[in-house]
Scaffold this active site. Sequence first.
Site, PDB file in Angstrom:
ATOM      1  N   CYS A 263       3.281  -7.516   5.117  1.00 11.69           N
ATOM      2  CA  CYS A 263       2.789  -6.412   5.962  1.00 11.69           C
ATOM      3  C   CYS A 263       1.279  -6.234   5.956  1.00 11.69           C
ATOM      4  O   CYS A 263       0.653  -6.278   7.012  1.00 11.69           O
ATOM      5  CB  CYS A 263       3.444  -5.104   5.537  1.00 11.69           C
ATOM      6  SG  CYS A 263       5.184  -5.052   5.953  1.00 11.69           S
TER       7      CYS A 263
HETATM    8  C1  UDX Z   1       3.965  -2.536   2.000  1.00 11.35           C
HETATM    9  C2  UDX Z   1       3.935  -1.007   2.182  1.00 11.35           C
HETATM   10  O1  UDX Z   1       3.779  -0.379   0.913  1.00 11.35           O
HETATM   11  C3  UDX Z   1       5.192  -0.522   2.888  1.00 11.35           C
HETATM   12  O2  UDX Z   1       5.118   0.871   3.106  1.00 11.35           O
HETATM   13  C4  UDX Z   1       5.304  -1.270   4.223  1.00 11.35           C
HETATM   14  O3  UDX Z   1       6.423  -0.889   4.940  1.00 11.35           O
HETATM   15  C5  UDX Z   1       5.326  -2.776   3.987  1.00 11.35           C
HETATM   16  O4  UDX Z   1       4.153  -3.161   3.256  1.00 11.35           O
HETATM   17  P1  UDX Z   1       5.100  -4.254   0.318  1.00 11.35           P
HETATM   18  O5  UDX Z   1       4.419  -5.318   1.129  1.00 11.35           O
HETATM   19  O6  UDX Z   1       6.527  -4.443  -0.051  1.00 11.35           O
HETATM   20  O7  UDX Z   1       5.027  -2.845   1.104  1.00 11.35           O
HETATM   21  O8  UDX Z   1       4.285  -4.116  -1.050  1.00 11.35           O
HETATM   22  P2  UDX Z   1       3.401  -3.041  -1.792  1.00 11.35           P
HETATM   23  O9  UDX Z   1       4.134  -2.559  -2.982  1.00 11.35           O
HETATM   24  O10 UDX Z   1       2.838  -2.036  -0.882  1.00 11.35           O
HETATM   25  O11 UDX Z   1       2.219  -3.999  -2.325  1.00 11.35           O
HETATM   26  C6  UDX Z   1       1.447  -4.794  -1.421  1.00 11.35           C
HETATM   27  C7  UDX Z   1       0.457  -5.644  -2.173  1.00 11.35           C
HETATM   28  O12 UDX Z   1      -0.585  -4.849  -2.716  1.00 11.35           O
HETATM   29  C8  UDX Z   1       1.025  -6.435  -3.356  1.00 11.35           C
HETATM   30  O13 UDX Z   1       0.497  -7.738  -3.340  1.00 11.35           O
HETATM   31  C9  UDX Z   1       0.536  -5.672  -4.582  1.00 11.35           C
HETATM   32  O14 UDX Z   1       0.410  -6.490  -5.713  1.00 11.35           O
HETATM   33  C10 UDX Z   1      -0.814  -5.179  -4.076  1.00 11.35           C
HETATM   34  N1  UDX Z   1      -1.288  -3.967  -4.776  1.00 11.35           N
HETATM   35  C11 UDX Z   1      -0.580  -2.803  -4.692  1.00 11.35           C
HETATM   36  C12 UDX Z   1      -2.481  -4.008  -5.478  1.00 11.35           C
HETATM   37  O15 UDX Z   1      -3.148  -5.047  -5.555  1.00 11.35           O
HETATM   38  N2  UDX Z   1      -2.922  -2.860  -6.077  1.00 11.35           N
HETATM   39  C13 UDX Z   1      -2.251  -1.680  -5.999  1.00 11.35           C
HETATM   40  O16 UDX Z   1      -2.740  -0.678  -6.555  1.00 11.35           O
HETATM   41  C14 UDX Z   1      -1.027  -1.661  -5.284  1.00 11.35           C
END
Ligand code: UDX
Length: 423
Positions: A263
Amino acid sequence: MKIIIVGAGYVGLVSSACFAELGHSVDIIDVDEDKIKIINSGKSPIFEKDLDELLAKHIHKNLNTITNYEKIAYADIIFVCIGTPPCHDGKADLSMIENASKSIGKALHNNNKYQVIAIKSTVPPGSTENLITQKVLECSVKNPINIGFVMNPEFLREGMAITDFINPDRIVIGCQDEKAAYVAESAYQGIDAPIFRTNIRTAEMIKYVSNAFLATKISFSNEIGNICKKMNIDVYDVMQGVGMDHRIGMQFLNAGAGFGGSCFPKDIAALICLAEDLYENPILLKSVSMVNKQQPLRIVELLEKRIGDLQGKRISILGLAFKANTDDIRESQSIPLIFDLMRKGADVVAYDPKAMDMMRNLIPSIQYCENLEEALEMSDACVIMTEWDEFKQLNKEFDVMKSKVIIEGRKILSIDDAEGICW
Ligand code: UDX
């Protein structure tokens, strides 16, 4: 209610299982017969916490699969959960959703039943009204006054998708008329969450902006982390103090290797294209993406600083999934890292508890290890790229390395000799 879900991807599957759990009668349509076979056996074709259990509980009861659109004529609401992957220029590819809209239109009967088509796919503002509605109506013999359209974006996190569906922060309903909104909201009866009703274009934009804002928080933390590291300040302590301000909040401030997944990168790219089509230059969004692209390359710089030329060096990558608790490697930050290491002649070995098969398909030429010990054996350096629980307690396991150079792309270890990418 009689619900049809079009598309058995992450969103479609999770939504089907959860709507079935809420007591509705759900049919899920997918053209991929292999996927349908797996679902029919009560299993999930993707790895998602608690999804197998939910599918097994409802399959062949109030959850059924179909490979054609015939049953659409009898549904109260049809949720469209078709992927909108990026085209080569970053724009959302709407071709699959266009085809699905035509198929839905053709399948509607000319009866007096009021039916709602709800779009869950992430689509650029205007797409539901200008493309999807138009294609459905063009292909349909049904009187348009008996068809309602709703934009109902999803905010499900992989690995937490079922929890997020059942306990959402909000349910966004974009609609043109009261009747369509009422039907869509009825599908969520039993879920205790505020409903935000708005127009369709705004609902489409809410999805992009939510993801762009979360990604901005991450890139912001990463940029601050990169500065803090040079000043010997721990960015995690900084962000804890910053996040305690309730206007900012603690979430999504974890600095590290950056964001991946299906996403954030795709939605930011699409939002940038959208802005540029309107002759805007979205410099902030471009920077969010740029910071994210640079983070994995910083790991390579750090490795070179610690162990010199990477030619022939054995580098262990722990974690291939874009985050923990999923086997998904889409846009994983491990991918550019591995390619850069390979370009520099390093001997890359990798381990991940769930995502090795996926990565093997994409990058077959590196060595994949059955376990952590094998991956760390005689390695010149190791990099933690995914925050898997099983990596948290690692300590003595690093003793088998040739040199104990441990770089954290995610802050999870509790040993002194690990160095963070930006802490
Ligand atoms: C995301 C959105 O959160 C969700 O609402 C949407 O519908 C789809 O995209 P997702 O892709 O499943 O969900 O993962 P998410 O938990 O949001 O993490 C995304 C990325 O950000 C991951 O690679 C994670 O490692 C990274 N991340 C997250 C960070 O680097 N730091 C953070 O503090 C949080």
